[in-house]
Design an enzyme around this catalytic site. Structure first.
Site, short mmCIF file in Angstrom:
data_model
loop_
_atom_site.label_atom_id
_atom_site.label_comp_id
_atom_site.label_asym_id
_atom_site.label_seq_id
_atom_site.Cartn_x
_atom_site.Cartn_y
_atom_site.Cartn_z
N CYS A 250 0.98 -1.11 -0.12
CA CYS A 250 -0.13 -0.05 -0.10
C CYS A 250 0.85 1.25 -0.11
O CYS A 250 1.06 2.07 1.00
CB CYS A 250 -0.85 -0.12 1.19
N GLY A 254 4.39 6.85 -0.31
CA GLY A 254 5.50 6.62 -0.80
C GLY A 254 6.82 6.79 0.09
O GLY A 254 8.03 6.31 0.10
N ASP A 273 -0.58 0.39 -5.27
CA ASP A 273 -1.74 1.01 -4.80
C ASP A 273 -3.20 1.09 -5.58
O ASP A 273 -2.75 1.05 -6.74
CB ASP A 273 -1.36 2.58 -4.49
N CYS A 373 -1.53 2.76 11.57
CA CYS A 373 -1.45 3.95 12.39
C CYS A 373 -2.58 4.04 13.37
O CYS A 373 -3.19 5.08 13.53
CB CYS A 373 -1.14 5.26 11.59
#
Length: 431
Positions: A250, A254, A273, A373
Site C-alpha cells: 500500500c 511513498g 496502490d 497507524c
C-alpha cells in the site's frame, strides 16, 4: 491590511465548512484551497486555523451555544465556520486580537455576508473579553471510540486523548544518499532552525516548532523529507537484506519505500496502490528525492495478486494496512468526524484479506511487516494473533522497545510517546 488578511480567513472558513458540515476530507480541501494563496504565510495561516479548530471544535460550539439564543440555521453553516475561525485565532493561536477580529469581520464581507459582519464582530469581541468556555479535551470524540480506547488502554486513555489534541512536532527524515544527518543538522543550525536528535532514529531530526517545507534547506533538492518518527521506524522493523526483492503493498504516498531506498539503492522495490492518482504523487516524491528509477508501480488491488504479481516471491513485504487512523488524530483531526463504529468491521476484513493474500507472495524465510497507524487492538494485536492462528508457516519475531510497548505478537506506540504518532508493528517470518 485588513482586506488582505480577510482572504485567508475566508478560505479557512470555506474549508472548515466543507469538513465540519459536509463530510469532506481536510487534506483534500486544503489541497484545493491553498494554491489560491500566493503568499506562503497566508497558506500557513489557513492550515494553522483549520487544525486549531478541528482539534477542539466542541470548545467553539460551546461558545456559540452560550452566546447565541437560537442555533444558527443550516444555511448559515459557513458563518458558523467563520466564527470558529475567529475563536481559534483568539484562543488556540493567540494572534493579536485587533488584527484577528478586524480581518475576520472583513472576511464576512468577503464571503458575501456583510449583513452578518456585526454579529461576527460582537461575538469575537465577547470572546476577547471573556475567553471561551472550558470543555474536556475529548468532548468532540465519538462516544463509541472513547469506549474502545478505554477498553484497550484503560491506564492510558487520558494521555491518548490529551496527546491527540495538541500540535505534534515536525519530524524530518534526512536523505542519507545526499548527506549525513549531522551534516544536515549543521545546515539547519546555520539557517537558525533549532532541531533535536534522537539516538534511536538514525535518519531523524525533530523540530518542535513546525515550519513550511519551503524554508527547509535543500528540501526542493531532495535533501530531506517530512515523516513522523513512528513511520521512520518501519525501515528498521522491516530491515530488508541488501539487494532484497521488496513489496510495498500500500505504497502511497511513498515515504516508507523512499526511506528504504535512501538507505539501500540495491533494493528491488515493487509498489502497489489501488489509486492511480496517488501513484502519481509517489512518482513525484521519488523524483524530488532522486530515487526509485527501478521501482515498479502497479495501480491495482494488493489483495488480488493475480492482477499485478509476476509470481516471483518477495524477500520482504511491507503491509502498511488501511486502518482507522486513530493513532494520528493530532495530524488528521477530521478522522473523528468521518470515522464510524461500523467502519471497523470492514477495515478488519480488509486487513485480514491483505494479510492472507500477500503472505502467498512472500518467499520462505522472508519477512512481512504488518503496520498500522491505529491504536485499536482489534486492528493490531487481535488481527495479528488471528493471522498467526490460521497460518501454520508464520512465526512472529520480537521487536525491541524502540517500537513501543509489547502488544500481543507486536509492539504498540501510543500518540505522543517520545513525540511520535500512534503506530503498531508486527514482524512475521515465513518458515
Amino acid at each position: 491590511m485588513t482586506q488582505a488578511g480577510s482572504q485567508p480567513r475566508a478560505i479557512a472558513a470555506r474549508v472548515l465548512d466543507a469538513v465540519l458540515h459536509h463530510g469532506h476530507s481536510l487534506k483534500a480541501e486544503l489541497a484545493t484551497a491553498l494554491p489560491k494563496l500566493a503568499d506562503p504565510r497566508d497558506r500557513a495561516l489557513v492550515e494553522a486555523i483549520c487544525f486549531a479548530v478541528l482539534r477542539q471544535p466542541a470548545r467553539y460550539q460551546a461558545a456559540l451555544e452560550a452566546w447565541i439564543p437560537k442555533p444558527l440555521p443550516r444555511r448559515d453553516s459557513e458563518l458558523k465556520a467563520l466564527l470558529f475561525v475567529g475563536f481559534a485565532q483568539l484562543d488556540a493561536l493567540q494572534l493579536a486580537p485587533h488584527a484577528a477580529v478586524a480581518s475576520t469581520v472583513e472576511a464576512a464581507r468577503t464571503l458575501g455576508r456583510k449583513h452578518q459582519a456585526g454579529l461576527v464582530n460582537a461575538l469575537l469581541r465577547r470572546a476577547q473579553r471573556e475567553g471561551l468556555p472550558a470543555v474536556a479535551a475529548h468532548a468532540h470524540w465519538p462516544q463509541w471510540l472513547r469506549e474502545r480506547i478505554a477498553r484497550d488502554w484503560p491506564q492510558d486513555e487520558a494521555a491518548v486523548l490529551a496527546a491527540s489534541a495538541v500540535e505534534p512536532p515536525m519530524w524530518l527524515r534526512v536523505n542519507r544518499r545526499g548527506m549525513s544527518r549531522d551534516d544536515y543538522l549543521k545546515q539547519l543550525t546555520e539557517a537558525g532552525i533549532d532541531a533535536l536528535v534522537d539516538a534511536s532514529l538514525p535518519d531523524a531530526l525533530r523540530l518542535d516548532t513546525p515550519m513550511a517545507v519551503a524554508a527547509l534547506p535543500g528540501f526542493g533538492d531532495g535533501a530531506v523529507s517530512v515523516q513522523d518518527a513512528a513511520a521512520q521506524l518501519v525501515a528498521d522493523a522491516l530491515a530488508p537484506a541488501p539487494g532484497a526483492r521488496v513489496l510495498d503493498a500500500c505504497i502511497a504516498p511513498g515515504g516508507k519505500a523512499a526511506h528504504l531506498l535512501e538507505r539501500d539503492a540495491s533494493l528491488r522495490v515493487t509498489g502497489v496502490d489501488i489509486d492511480a492518482e496517488r501513484l502519481d504523487r509517489v512518482r513525484s516524491g521519488f523524483s524530488r528525492l532522486r530515487i526509485g528509477d527501478g521501482v515498479r508501480l502497479h495501480a491495482a488491488d494488493a489483495a488480488d495478486p493475480a492482477s499485478w504479481w509476476d509470481g516471483v516471491p518477495f524477500d520482504a513485504v511491507l503491509l502498511d494496512a488501511p486502518c482507522s487512523a486513530t493513532g494520528i488524530v493530532r495530524r488528521q483531526p477530521d478522522v473523528l468526524l468521518h470515522r464510524r463504529a461500523s467502519d471497523l468491521d470492514a477495515l478488519a476484513a480488509t486487513q485480514a484479506c491483505l494479510l492472507d493474500a500477500l503472505w502467498r507472495t512472500l518467499a520462505p524465510g522472508g519477512v512481512l511487516l504488518y503496520a498500522t497507524c491505529s491504536i485499536l487492538k482489534g486492528e493490531n494485536q487481535a488481527q495479528v494473533d488471528a493471522f498467526l492462528a490460521r497460518t501454520p508457516d508464520a512465526k512472529a519475531e520480537p521487536l525491541d522497545e524502540r517500537f513501543g510497548r509489547i502488544s500481543g505478537a507486536g509492539r504498540q506506540r501510543l500518540p505522543g510517546e517520545h513525540g511520535m504518532d500512534g503506530f503498531f508493528y508486527a514482524r512475521l517470518r515465513k518458515e
